[in-house]
Design a protein around this motif. Structure first.
Motif, PDB file in Angstrom:
ATOM      1  N   VAL A 198       0.820  -1.306   0.099  1.00  0.00           N
ATOM      2  CA  VAL A 198      -0.180   0.143   0.151  1.00  0.00           C
ATOM      3  C   VAL A 198       0.799   1.466  -0.264  1.00  0.00           C
ATOM      4  CG1 VAL A 198      -1.459   0.872   1.286  1.00  0.00           C
ATOM      5  CG2 VAL A 198      -1.826  -0.706   1.180  1.00  0.00           C
ATOM      6  N   GLN A 199       2.106   1.336   0.501  1.00  0.00           N
ATOM      7  CA  GLN A 199       3.463   2.714   0.434  1.00  0.00           C
ATOM      8  C   GLN A 199       3.010   3.146  -0.541  1.00  0.00           C
ATOM      9  OE1 GLN A 199       6.006   2.333   3.659  1.00  0.00           O
ATOM     10  NE2 GLN A 199       6.381   4.022   3.449  1.00  0.00           N
ATOM     11  N   ARG A 200       3.619   1.662  -1.525  1.00  0.00           N
ATOM     12  CA  ARG A 200       3.988   1.369  -2.805  1.00  0.00           C
ATOM     13  C   ARG A 200       3.086   1.990  -3.780  1.00  0.00           C
ATOM     14  NH1 ARG A 200       5.565  -3.504  -4.918  1.00  0.00           N
ATOM     15  NH2 ARG A 200       3.391  -4.034  -5.425  1.00  0.00           N
ATOM     16  N   GLU A 201       2.285   1.629  -3.506  1.00  0.00           N
ATOM     17  CA  GLU A 201       0.970   2.216  -4.404  1.00  0.00           C
ATOM     18  C   GLU A 201      -0.003   3.800  -4.139  1.00  0.00           C
ATOM     19  OE1 GLU A 201       0.748   1.005  -7.304  1.00  0.00           O
ATOM     20  OE2 GLU A 201       2.050  -0.948  -6.755  1.00  0.00           O
ATOM     21  N   ARG A 202       0.555   3.915  -2.936  1.00  0.00           N
ATOM     22  CA  ARG A 202      -0.553   4.742  -2.068  1.00  0.00           C
ATOM     23  C   ARG A 202       0.117   6.479  -3.121  1.00  0.00           C
ATOM     24  NH1 ARG A 202      -2.969   6.580   2.172  1.00  0.00           N
ATOM     25  NH2 ARG A 202      -3.015   4.459   3.341  1.00  0.00           N
ATOM     26  N   PRO A 203       1.359   6.903  -3.256  1.00  0.00           N
ATOM     27  CA  PRO A 203       1.612   7.852  -4.061  1.00  0.00           C
ATOM     28  C   PRO A 203       0.547   7.792  -5.461  1.00  0.00           C
ATOM     29  CG  PRO A 203       3.250   7.205  -3.107  1.00  0.00           C
ATOM     30  CD  PRO A 203       2.574   6.151  -2.881  1.00  0.00           C
ATOM     31  N   SER A 204       1.131   6.967  -6.052  1.00  0.00           N
ATOM     32  CA  SER A 204       0.402   6.729  -7.883  1.00  0.00           C
ATOM     33  C   SER A 204      -1.229   7.605  -7.371  1.00  0.00           C
ATOM     34  CB  SER A 204       0.874   5.898  -7.946  1.00  0.00           C
ATOM     35  OG  SER A 204       0.310   4.738  -7.695  1.00  0.00           O
ATOM     36  N   VAL A 205      -1.751   6.341  -6.685  1.00  0.00           N
ATOM     37  CA  VAL A 205      -3.243   6.749  -6.602  1.00  0.00           C
ATOM     38  C   VAL A 205      -3.382   8.673  -5.938  1.00  0.00           C
ATOM     39  CG1 VAL A 205      -5.452   6.644  -4.866  1.00  0.00           C
ATOM     40  CG2 VAL A 205      -3.738   4.381  -6.092  1.00  0.00           C
ATOM     41  N   GLU A 206      -2.449   8.590  -4.658  1.00  0.00           N
ATOM     42  CA  GLU A 206      -2.861   9.905  -4.713  1.00  0.00           C
ATOM     43  C   GLU A 206      -2.777  11.145  -5.392  1.00  0.00           C
ATOM     44  OE1 GLU A 206      -0.016  10.416  -1.506  1.00  0.00           O
ATOM     45  OE2 GLU A 206      -1.548   9.929   0.315  1.00  0.00           O
ATOM     46  N   GLN A 207      -1.801  11.297  -6.316  1.00  0.00           N
ATOM     47  CA  GLN A 207      -1.550  11.267  -7.820  1.00  0.00           C
ATOM     48  C   GLN A 207      -3.188  12.073  -8.479  1.00  0.00           C
ATOM     49  OE1 GLN A 207       2.351  10.727  -9.991  1.00  0.00           O
ATOM     50  NE2 GLN A 207       2.347  12.445 -10.914  1.00  0.00           N
ATOM     51  N   LEU A 208      -3.006  10.554  -8.983  1.00  0.00           N
ATOM     52  CA  LEU A 208      -4.341  10.626  -9.529  1.00  0.00           C
ATOM     53  C   LEU A 208      -5.674  11.243  -9.093  1.00  0.00           C
ATOM     54  CD1 LEU A 208      -4.792   6.989 -10.791  1.00  0.00           C
ATOM     55  CD2 LEU A 208      -4.333   8.439 -12.086  1.00  0.00           C
ATOM     56  N   ILE A 209      -5.971  11.268  -7.831  1.00  0.00           N
ATOM     57  CA  ILE A 209      -7.206  11.744  -7.427  1.00  0.00           C
ATOM     58  C   ILE A 209      -6.667  12.837  -7.594  1.00  0.00           C
ATOM     59  CG2 ILE A 209      -8.132  12.568  -4.935  1.00  0.00           C
ATOM     60  CD1 ILE A 209      -7.531   9.371  -4.134  1.00  0.00           C
ATOM     61  N   GLU A 210      -5.553  13.677  -6.934  1.00  0.00           N
ATOM     62  CA  GLU A 210      -4.664  15.490  -7.242  1.00  0.00           C
ATOM     63  C   GLU A 210      -5.082  15.762  -8.505  1.00  0.00           C
ATOM     64  OE1 GLU A 210      -1.341  15.731  -6.067  1.00  0.00           O
ATOM     65  OE2 GLU A 210      -1.836  15.154  -3.417  1.00  0.00           O
ATOM     66  N   SER A 211      -5.565  15.251  -9.872  1.00  0.00           N
ATOM     67  CA  SER A 211      -5.202  15.165 -10.798  1.00  0.00           C
ATOM     68  C   SER A 211      -6.640  15.810 -11.164  1.00  0.00           C
ATOM     69  CB  SER A 211      -4.205  14.409 -11.529  1.00  0.00           C
ATOM     70  OG  SER A 211      -5.044  13.229 -12.188  1.00  0.00           O
ATOM     71  N   LEU A 212      -7.742  15.437 -10.551  1.00  0.00           N
ATOM     72  CA  LEU A 212      -8.925  15.269 -10.951  1.00  0.00           C
ATOM     73  C   LEU A 212      -9.137  16.200 -10.628  1.00  0.00           C
ATOM     74  CD1 LEU A 212     -10.963  12.097  -9.482  1.00  0.00           C
ATOM     75  CD2 LEU A 212     -11.069  13.076 -11.406  1.00  0.00           C
ATOM     76  N   ALA A 213      -8.486  16.983  -9.767  1.00  0.00           N
ATOM     77  CA  ALA A 213      -8.666  19.124  -8.439  1.00  0.00           C
ATOM     78  C   ALA A 213      -9.068  19.830 -10.054  1.00  0.00           C
ATOM     79  CB  ALA A 213      -8.302  19.755  -8.050  1.00  0.00           C
ATOM     80  N   GLY A 214      -8.098  19.412 -10.958  1.00  0.00           N
ATOM     81  CA  GLY A 214      -7.823  20.791 -12.404  1.00  0.00           C
ATOM     82  C   GLY A 214      -8.772  20.224 -13.511  1.00  0.00           C
ATOM     83  N   THR A 215      -8.982  18.675 -13.110  1.00  0.00           N
ATOM     84  CA  THR A 215      -9.611  18.471 -14.155  1.00  0.00           C
ATOM     85  C   THR A 215     -11.273  19.022 -13.467  1.00  0.00           C
ATOM     86  OG1 THR A 215      -9.219  16.799 -14.833  1.00  0.00           O
ATOM     87  CG2 THR A 215     -11.640  16.440 -15.089  1.00  0.00           C
ATOM     88  N   ILE A 216     -11.526  19.160 -12.263  1.00  0.00           N
ATOM     89  CA  ILE A 216     -12.846  19.655 -11.899  1.00  0.00           C
ATOM     90  C   ILE A 216     -12.716  21.353 -12.007  1.00  0.00           C
ATOM     91  CG2 ILE A 216     -14.432  20.031  -9.779  1.00  0.00           C
ATOM     92  CD1 ILE A 216     -13.269  16.806  -8.973  1.00  0.00           C
ATOM     93  N   THR A 217     -12.147  21.690 -11.778  1.00  0.00           N
ATOM     94  CA  THR A 217     -11.833  23.183 -11.873  1.00  0.00           C
ATOM     95  C   THR A 217     -11.775  23.363 -13.250  1.00  0.00           C
ATOM     96  OG1 THR A 217     -10.159  23.531 -10.099  1.00  0.00           O
ATOM     97  CG2 THR A 217      -9.987  25.391 -11.286  1.00  0.00           C
ATOM     98  N   CYS A 218     -11.301  22.725 -14.955  1.00  0.00           N
ATOM     99  CA  CYS A 218     -11.109  22.977 -16.339  1.00  0.00           C
ATOM    100  C   CYS A 218     -13.109  22.707 -16.045  1.00  0.00           C
ATOM    101  CB  CYS A 218     -10.592  22.526 -16.592  1.00  0.00           C
ATOM    102  SG  CYS A 218      -8.442  22.396 -16.653  1.00  0.00           S
ATOM    103  N   ILE A 219     -13.206  21.934 -15.734  1.00  0.00           N
ATOM    104  CA  ILE A 219     -14.756  21.646 -16.477  1.00  0.00           C
ATOM    105  C   ILE A 219     -15.874  23.022 -15.768  1.00  0.00           C
ATOM    106  CG2 ILE A 219     -17.096  20.339 -16.051  1.00  0.00           C
ATOM    107  CD1 ILE A 219     -15.295  17.740 -15.998  1.00  0.00           C
ATOM    108  N   SER A 220     -15.291  23.500 -14.281  1.00  0.00           N
ATOM    109  CA  SER A 220     -16.400  24.422 -13.831  1.00  0.00           C
ATOM    110  C   SER A 220     -16.389  25.848 -15.164  1.00  0.00           C
ATOM    111  CB  SER A 220     -15.840  24.989 -12.542  1.00  0.00           C
ATOM    112  OG  SER A 220     -16.074  24.126 -11.803  1.00  0.00           O
TER     113      SER A 220
END
Length: 683
Positions: A198-220
């Motif tokens: 989990v410690q190994r995979e967590r950063p990539s999942v966090e990065q994916l989730i953070e990338s959604l913020a930009g997508t939501i902002t752009c849609i707004s």
């Protein structure tokens, strides 16, 4: 919900644990690829012809094995266990109660997981075996004060070994395992603890989730742009009405009929435009809600989920986020009307129609391409098909294009002549079909590289995870195995005697016999990366929606980055580099070819409206810097500066559509078709 305020107490509530179909607590919760969960028995009636449509977001999912074949949401299951335990108010002592005597529980042992009456509680605390157990009051337990401790003690047991908890993760099989599994079936596999995985995979999942913020902002931002367009339409419409009404009031006897006509035309136009804006706005709102829902669910899993739950859902979360980021909305083409009055002088009132609506040619256009990914590459297939022999080569063509008829020099000239109208027709040297006798599935060639000094060609077979080597005359020589990777390989390139291969967001370096050297993580979050090489100096990686190119030495070090100035909203796909160290990239979204220097200076942009291009795909260059482009059913040859071009190969049979191409150092063009045939041409 902010991450800092996320708590277990907020998740163990009835609304989060209630199925949106039956409105009861989940029973065997199944999770769909869109991250929505429902009871298995609620989903079974929804299955139609091996497919299931999500009741909330309408995402279509293939379920050939029925609803039971979907993944079970263990995250929801574990929260349900806590919820049901806390909401059972008639708890009996699990130690001394029986059919004849039922004693009400007053406490709970967190270690034994038993409910205890008052007598058993005293005995439990005095026994030498249970002296150090943590016994808490039942009221405090039901109030949720010990939810976190109970959550930590929850463990999912192995289906093969019922008494053993899943505490390890097998990297070889990508599956959680127990202690017995590790010592038996997975003894020689690569195994790590669940926490380390989990410690190994967590950063990539966090990065994916953070990338959604930009997508939501752009849609707004796009929603705001649509709202501004609606306001402009309303304002312009009201101004036109006011001017028309004022004008008509002054000369009402003559203008009444034309007034009603033009207002009707204006009203119809505004209605149509606003309806278009409304539909686009609703679509954007729906997409934003999906993105927000996905982000919230992913955050809940990531920060409250157990290790095995995070690993269990990581792939689905990754796929859902990438799917949301590759969404392409309907293009909004807005026109703001203006008023043109034919007669501004009263003495001309009888000469022609008084009112008409005009629309400026140049209008500010909402750029939808900056937030969303394009359609899949499979959608590039042409609409026209014709009968033909699928293994026959493409036909050569001559297109009108002014040029000198002199032969090309041996070395690149920085001021080359354009492609000739009477340029030499390509001559087919040989044709062969990609060997599949030893392949488990039909070959799917996605990458191509030419060996130096006429040594043959390398073809990347994506579906069989291997590289097939052929001689210059098309004879199969050997298969080179690819290293283990969680993703699929999509591109190869030869840098000196080092072979570079891209797989998902990683770049692998191998020897020519397939020996693994090293790998590195690429920039961005693309599902595939196209690569090429400049001599034996570096490997160039096309970085998709970042609209940039990173350069890596054969030793795996980043040695530079090419970032074109003021270039946004596209997606770099296939890439080539010529002898002048200029980069030629096909832009998948903007459907154009970009020629740029290593400094990032754009030298030329070949657009579909200004050249032979329609949907450029794979690109390569020859030794004198001419550019070759696969464009649907044809291959186009451009001069090095891109100013002129001609179709050199074409075919109207969809089965023989060209896919990828490369140029060897002897000037021969190697072309792979979608039907698995390879053609080698000499110019």
């Amino acid at each position: 919900m902010a991450l800092t305020s996320m708590s277990l107490q907020e998740l163990i509530r009835e609304d989060f644990l209630t199925c949106k179909i039956c409105y009861d607590l989940y029973t065997v919760p199944k999770i769909l690829p869109c991250l929505h969960s429902y009871c298995q028995h609620c989903l079974e009636p929804q299955v139609r012809d091996g497919a299931l449509q999500c009741p909330e977001c309408r995402l279509q999912t293939d379920v050939t094995g029925g609803a039971s074949s979907l993944k079970t949401n263990f995250f929801i299951n574990s929260l349900l266990e806590l919820f049901q335990m806390k909401h059972n108010r008639d708890l009996a002592c699990t130690v001394c109660s029986d059919a004849q005597k039922i004693l009400t529980a007053t406490a709970r042992c967190l270690d034994c997981k038993d409910f205890l009456c008052q007598s058993c509680t005293q005995g439990h605390c005095c026994s030498r075996l249970t002296l150090h157990h943590k016994v808490v009051k039942l009221g405090e337990f039901l109030a949720g004060e010990y939810d976190a401790e109970m959550r930590l003690q929850q463990e999912l047991c192995c289906q093969d070994h019922k008494q053993e908890a899943l505490r390890f993760f097998c990297d070889t099989c990508s599956a959680p395992i127990c202690r017995d599994c590790r010592m038996l079936d997975h003894f020689q596999h690569k195994v790590v603890s669940m926490a380390n995985a989990v410690q190994r995979e967590r950063p990539s999942v966090e990065q994916l989730i953070e990338s959604l913020a930009g997508t939501i902002t752009c849609i707004s931002d796009q929603e705001k742009a649509v709202a501004e367009t609606i306001d402009k339409l309303k304002t312009s419409g009201e101004n036109i009405k006011e001017r028309i009404t004022k004008y008509v009031d002054e000369i009402i006897s003559y203008l009444l009929a034309q007034k009603e006509t033009v207002l009707g035309e204006l009203s119809a136009f505004l209605t149509q435009q606003m309806e278009s804006c409304r539909l686009v706005k609703e679509e954007l709102q729906s997409q934003r809600e999906k993105a927000v829902s996905t982000r919230e669910f992913s955050q809940r899993v990531l920060y409250v989920g157990k290790d095995y739950e995070i690993l269990h859902l990581e792939g689905m979360i990754r796929n859902r986020i990438q799917e949301l980021q590759t969404y392409t909305p309907q293009k909004l083409e807005s026109q703001i009307p203006e008023l043109a009055i034919a007669w501004d002088q009263p003495h001309k009132l009888s000469e022609a129609a008084l009112f008409s609506l005009v629309f400026p040619r140049e209008q500010p256009e909402i750029n939808m391409g900056t937030i969303l990914e394009p359609e899949s590459e499979a959608s590039l297939s042409p609409s026209e098909e014709s009968e033909g022999d699928p293994d026959s080569p493409l036909d050569s063509e001559e297109d009108s294009c002014p040029s000198s008829e002199e032969s090309a020099p041996d070395t690149p000239d920085k001021n080359p002549s354009c492609c000739s109208r009477r340029s030499k027709r390509p001559e087919r040297v040989c044709t062969f079909e990609v060997d599949q006798c030893c392949s488990p599935v039909k070959p799917n060639i996605t990458g191509i590289a030419a060996l130096p000094h006429g040594g043959g060609i390398l073809l990347l077979d994506q579906d069989n995870d291997e590289i097939k080597q052929y001689s210059a005359d098309g004879h199969f020589q050997q298969s080179i195995p690819l290293p283990d990777s969680d993703g699929v390989f999509c591109g190869i390139s030869l840098c000196g005697d080092i072979l570079a291969c891209s797989s998902d967001s990683f770049l692998f370096f191998l020897t020519l016999d397939g020996k693994f050297l090293h790998k590195l993580l690429l920039r961005g979050s693309e599902s595939s990366y196209a690569i090429t090489s400049y001599e034996d100096s570096y490997v160039a990686v096309s970085e998709g929606t970042l609209c940039s190119i990173s350069l890596y030495s054969p030793l795996g070090h980043c040695v530079g980055r090419v970032q074109p100035t003021d270039y946004h909203g596209g997606k770099f796909l296939f890439i080539a580099v010529n002898a002048w160290e200029e980069f030629i990239v096909s832009d998948f979204i903007k459907k154009q070819i970009v020629i740029m220097e290593k400094s990032g200076l754009i030298l030329n942009v070949l657009k579909t409206s200004q050249s032979l291009l329609t949907k450029p795909f794979s690109v390569c260059v020859d030794t004198i810097c001419n550019i070759f482009v696969v464009d649907q059913l044809k291959v186009i040859k451009f001069s090095p500066d891109g100013e002129t071009g001609e179709v050199v190969l074409s075919n109207q049979n969809r089965l023989k559509r060209p896919r990828v191409l490369a140029m060897d150092d002897s000037g021969r063009l190697v072309l792979v078709q979608e039907n698995g045939y390879v053609h080698i041409y000499c110019f």
